[in-house]
Design a protein around this motif. Structure first.
Motif, mmCIF file in Angstrom:
data_model
loop_
_atom_site.group_PDB
_atom_site.id
_atom_site.type_symbol
_atom_site.label_atom_id
_atom_site.label_comp_id
_atom_site.label_asym_id
_atom_site.label_seq_id
_atom_site.Cartn_x
_atom_site.Cartn_y
_atom_site.Cartn_z
ATOM 1 N N MET A 1 0.833 -1.213 0.000
ATOM 2 C CA MET A 1 0.000 0.000 0.000
ATOM 3 C C MET A 1 0.856 1.247 0.000
ATOM 4 O O MET A 1 0.593 2.193 -0.710
ATOM 5 N N HIS A 2 1.915 1.247 0.805
ATOM 6 C CA HIS A 2 2.761 2.445 0.864
ATOM 7 C C HIS A 2 3.488 2.676 -0.456
ATOM 8 O O HIS A 2 3.709 3.810 -0.842
ATOM 9 N N ASP A 3 3.838 1.578 -1.146
ATOM 10 C CA ASP A 3 4.525 1.764 -2.421
ATOM 11 C C ASP A 3 3.639 2.497 -3.408
ATOM 12 O O ASP A 3 4.075 3.393 -4.106
ATOM 13 N N SER A 4 2.354 2.095 -3.492
ATOM 14 C CA SER A 4 1.467 2.743 -4.454
ATOM 15 C C SER A 4 1.174 4.173 -4.057
ATOM 16 O O SER A 4 1.001 5.032 -4.900
ATOM 17 N N ARG A 5 1.117 4.450 -2.772
ATOM 18 C CA ARG A 5 0.824 5.808 -2.344
ATOM 19 C C ARG A 5 1.942 6.771 -2.706
ATOM 20 O O ARG A 5 1.711 7.963 -2.926
ATOM 21 N N SER A 6 3.157 6.282 -2.743
ATOM 22 C CA SER A 6 4.273 7.190 -3.011
ATOM 23 C C SER A 6 4.479 7.426 -4.504
ATOM 24 O O SER A 6 5.357 8.179 -4.890
ATOM 25 N N ALA A 547 -11.942 5.783 -10.859
ATOM 26 C CA ALA A 547 -11.437 4.421 -10.952
ATOM 27 C C ALA A 547 -12.556 3.395 -11.057
ATOM 28 O O ALA A 547 -12.343 2.284 -11.553
ATOM 29 N N GLN A 548 -13.744 3.741 -10.603
ATOM 30 C CA GLN A 548 -14.856 2.785 -10.598
ATOM 31 C C GLN A 548 -15.759 2.904 -11.822
ATOM 32 O O GLN A 548 -16.729 2.155 -11.938
ATOM 33 N N LEU A 583 -3.505 16.133 -11.300
ATOM 34 C CA LEU A 583 -3.825 15.390 -10.076
ATOM 35 C C LEU A 583 -2.754 15.600 -9.009
ATOM 36 O O LEU A 583 -1.565 15.357 -9.273
ATOM 37 N N PRO A 584 -3.144 16.021 -7.801
ATOM 38 C CA PRO A 584 -2.177 16.112 -6.708
ATOM 39 C C PRO A 584 -2.129 14.848 -5.862
ATOM 40 O O PRO A 584 -1.398 14.782 -4.881
ATOM 41 N N VAL A 585 -2.928 13.845 -6.237
ATOM 42 C CA VAL A 585 -2.936 12.544 -5.568
ATOM 43 C C VAL A 585 -2.950 11.469 -6.644
ATOM 44 O O VAL A 585 -3.464 11.694 -7.740
ATOM 45 N N PRO A 586 -2.416 10.282 -6.356
ATOM 46 C CA PRO A 586 -2.560 9.199 -7.321
ATOM 47 C C PRO A 586 -3.933 8.556 -7.193
ATOM 48 O O PRO A 586 -4.527 8.531 -6.120
ATOM 49 N N VAL A 587 -4.455 8.048 -8.287
ATOM 50 C CA VAL A 587 -5.704 7.287 -8.283
ATOM 51 C C VAL A 587 -5.366 5.836 -8.582
ATOM 52 O O VAL A 587 -4.849 5.512 -9.666
ATOM 53 N N GLN A 588 -5.647 4.962 -7.614
ATOM 54 C CA GLN A 588 -5.379 3.538 -7.799
ATOM 55 C C GLN A 588 -6.507 2.858 -8.569
ATOM 56 O O GLN A 588 -7.646 3.324 -8.574
ATOM 57 N N ASP A 592 -7.482 -3.397 -8.455
ATOM 58 C CA ASP A 592 -6.171 -3.758 -7.913
ATOM 59 C C ASP A 592 -5.521 -2.493 -7.347
ATOM 60 O O ASP A 592 -4.770 -1.795 -8.041
ATOM 61 N N PRO A 593 -5.817 -2.174 -6.076
ATOM 62 C CA PRO A 593 -5.315 -0.929 -5.480
ATOM 63 C C PRO A 593 -3.802 -0.826 -5.414
ATOM 64 O O PRO A 593 -3.276 0.257 -5.120
#
Length: 606
Positions: A1-6, A547-548, A583-588, A592-593
């Protein structure tokens, strides 16, 4: 989870090194007394403190809610609410009985009806205090974050919220929004704003922060926080960075539960600390605590608001901060799960807090602090240190010279044409185009003139004139389209879905507002897609909705459902301005989050 957030962020090693350098600079700059508090000033303020009774000192530590539009003549319903919750009839009686150091304004407490009324309320509160023996002016505070948290509404100027500003990416915009907002607040007699939010929103499931954050990149958030601090404080309104030590990675709302942040100390230093370091380096006047547990920073199980290792050990000593520390509301569940309401304010002061915000029972909290001093658990000298910081802040924002405001000042400052134009310009730089299959956008009045607008209708913040569907349809009409609004809500029934599908047939396009997309909203959008009518969707809160809905041909993020952001989104949809937000945030990915669908920095142009 932390990997995808970064994803899209600076590497942790780089962030940690930069954060350490920033912290060292901040500690050096703040090791001495603040520049606005010279020894001669402190001598004058200490003289004021020496003349206070113990009861008056205790009162100075509290910032309290009060119902009513007037300090002396509120409506009967507000008198009844005050008697029930506080034991006084009016704001003037609150000040006289408890000698509180501050008051917080809320829309639901009927404090913010219109600009002249707010100014009169502020003047009435200040007059009630200054008419008392040894009376001092009050810090009058509110939560004017803009975006989804906004206590003072139109005709005041409303700006995009933090995540929208993060999408715009311009520190000059963040600073200008802060400067203008502060000028208007100051004209209303509000001199402390509980903004900006300095949390780094690295958890898409965060139910309480989300778009209140500038984003998920700690360094980008730090830059925007520092810019907004300078904007607010340049206009002589105290800014408040919140929520220390960082509320960005939780799936629990501290209003209703007790969040636990499982970051290691290194992760905290890398992900959560940079915006607070930047705020301190920018000279932040106040910092608000979070009702969260961070075991890596304090293994006791106490919330940060009551944690000496966090507030004194880290914030005061390691980060070198000597400004005002204010709690988040003491009525929130996150600070009430482990201790009773009589212990919370005492433990907060022992931890290093200066201002005690909005306890559920002021009488219980006020008497608990008084008793703690009389019994020796707290010393009067400890209270004096906090009161000195509070008085320094009151002096800095000009309260000790003249706390009053005028109707002329309100009319000259609040909601001016220049301010409103600035808000529109800034908002146009924030709208983010995430998807645009087959070049559907911009919509053309020749081929997509007849538009149905459906979707969510969340409870409106003060910055709206109606449900998102109404605001969007009206904005489209003004640009030459023929738009019909059909509010389908945040949880549409099957009958509502069928009504929307029937209304969509024969239209040239459908515009759907999504809000924290739930299953029923997804059903609505998919049913509309099945009609074959082109569907444009706009996320009116968190951008993660996209994403949905992989089948939507065009998707935009507006980051809020306030008028200024929705109208800017319509100008983008209609091609009047180009989409410039990133985007200032990533969208998972929804399926597959661990995989990123859109990274930080994604944003289409046309």
């Amino acid at each position: 989870m932390h990997d995808s957030r970064s994803t899209g962020s600076t590497s942790r090693r780089t962030v940690l090194a930069a954060s350490a350098a920033t912290a060292a600079a901040a500690a050096g700059a703040l090791g001495a007394a603040p520049a606005h508090s010279l020894p001669s000033d402190d001598a004058r303020l200490r003289a004021l403190i020496s003349r206070m009774t113990l009861e008056e000192k205790v009162g100075q530590l509290f910032v309290m809610r009060v119902y009513g539009h007037s300090a002396t003549a509120p409506d009967q319903a507000d008198i009844d609410a005050n008697l029930k919750e506080i034991g006084v009839r009016t704001a003037a009686e609150l000040v006289a009985k408890y000698r509180v150091g501050g008051v917080i304004y809320f829309t639901w407490a009927h404090n913010t009806r219109d600009p002249h009324q707010i100014a009169d309320l502020s003047n009435g509160i200040q007059r009630a205090s200054l008419d008392l023996p040894r009376g001092l002016p009050l810090l009058i505070a509110t939560d004017q974050e803009h975006g989804i948290v906004c206590r003072v509404g139109k005709p005041a100027t409303l700006f995009p919220g933090a995540m929208a500003l993060g999408a715009g990416g311009l520190r000059t915009d963040a600073r200008e929004a802060g400067r203008i907002a502060a000028a208007e607040l100051r004209a209303l007699g509000i001199n402390q704003n509980y903004a900006p939010d300095a949390d780094v929103n690295v958890n898409p499931a965060n139910p309480v922060i989300g778009v209140r954050s500038f984003g998920a990149d700690p360094q980008a958030v730090a830059r925007m926080v520092a810019a907004q601090v300078k904007g607010y404080q340049g206009a002589r309104v105290a800014a408040t960075a919140k929520h220390f030590p960082g509320h960005g990675d939780t799936e629990t709302d501290s209003h209703y539960g007790f969040p636990v942040i499982e970051h290691t100390e290194e992760q905290w230093a890398t992900l959560d600390a940079p915006p607070f370091r930047a705020a301190i380096a920018a000279g932040i006047d106040s910092i608000m605590t979070a009702h969260i547990m961070v075991p890596a920073l304090d293994p006791s199980g106490d919330p940060a608001t009551l944690s000496h290792p966090i507030l004194t050990g880290i914030l005061r000593e390691r980060l070198g901060y000597d400004g005002v520390v204010v709690t988040d509301s003491l009525g929130m569940q996150g600070v009430r799960t482990k201790y009773g309401d009589d212990r919370v304010p005492v433990l907060a002061l022992k931890a290093g807090v200066d201002q005690l915000l909005n306890p559920p029972s002021l009488d219980v909290a006020w008497n608990a602090v008084l008793r703690a001093v009389r019994q020796g658990e707290l010393t009067e000298a400890r209270l004096d240190r906090s009161i000195l910081r509070i008085l320094r802040l009151k002096a800095k924002v000009g309260l000790l010279k003249n706390p009053y405001v005028t109707h002329a000042g309100v009319d000259r400052t609040v909601g001016t044409a220049a301010h409103l134009r600035a808000a529109d310009r800034i908002a146009e730089r924030t709208t983010t185009l995430l998807v645009n299959s087959r070049g559907l956008l911009p919509l053309s009045r020749r081929t997509h003139r007849n538009v149905l607008v459906v979707g969510a209708d969340p409870a409106s913040p003060s910055g709206t004139t109606g449900p998102p569907t109404t605001v969007l349809a009206t904005a489209l009409d003004e640009l030459g389209f023929t738009a019909t609004a059909l509010s389908t809500g945040t949880n549409p029934s099957q009958a509502t879905v069928e009504t929307a599908v029937a209304a969509a047939r024969g239209r040239d396009a459908v515009l759907v507002a999504t809000y924290n997309l739930a299953a029923a909203q997804k059903t609505l959008v998919n049913a509309l897609l099945a009609t074959g009518v082109p569907v444009v969707a706009v996320a009116v809160r968190n951008p993660y909705d996209v994403a949905q809905l992989p089948g939507v041909e065009a998707y935009l993020a507006a980051y809020s459902w306030t008028d200024v952001e929705l109208r800017a989104a319509v100008r983008v949809i209609a091609g009047r301005v180009r989409p410039r937000g990133k985007l200032p945030v990533p969208v998972q990915r929804a399926d597959d989050p661990t995989q990123v669908m859109f990274p930080i920095g994604h944003g289409l142009m046309y």
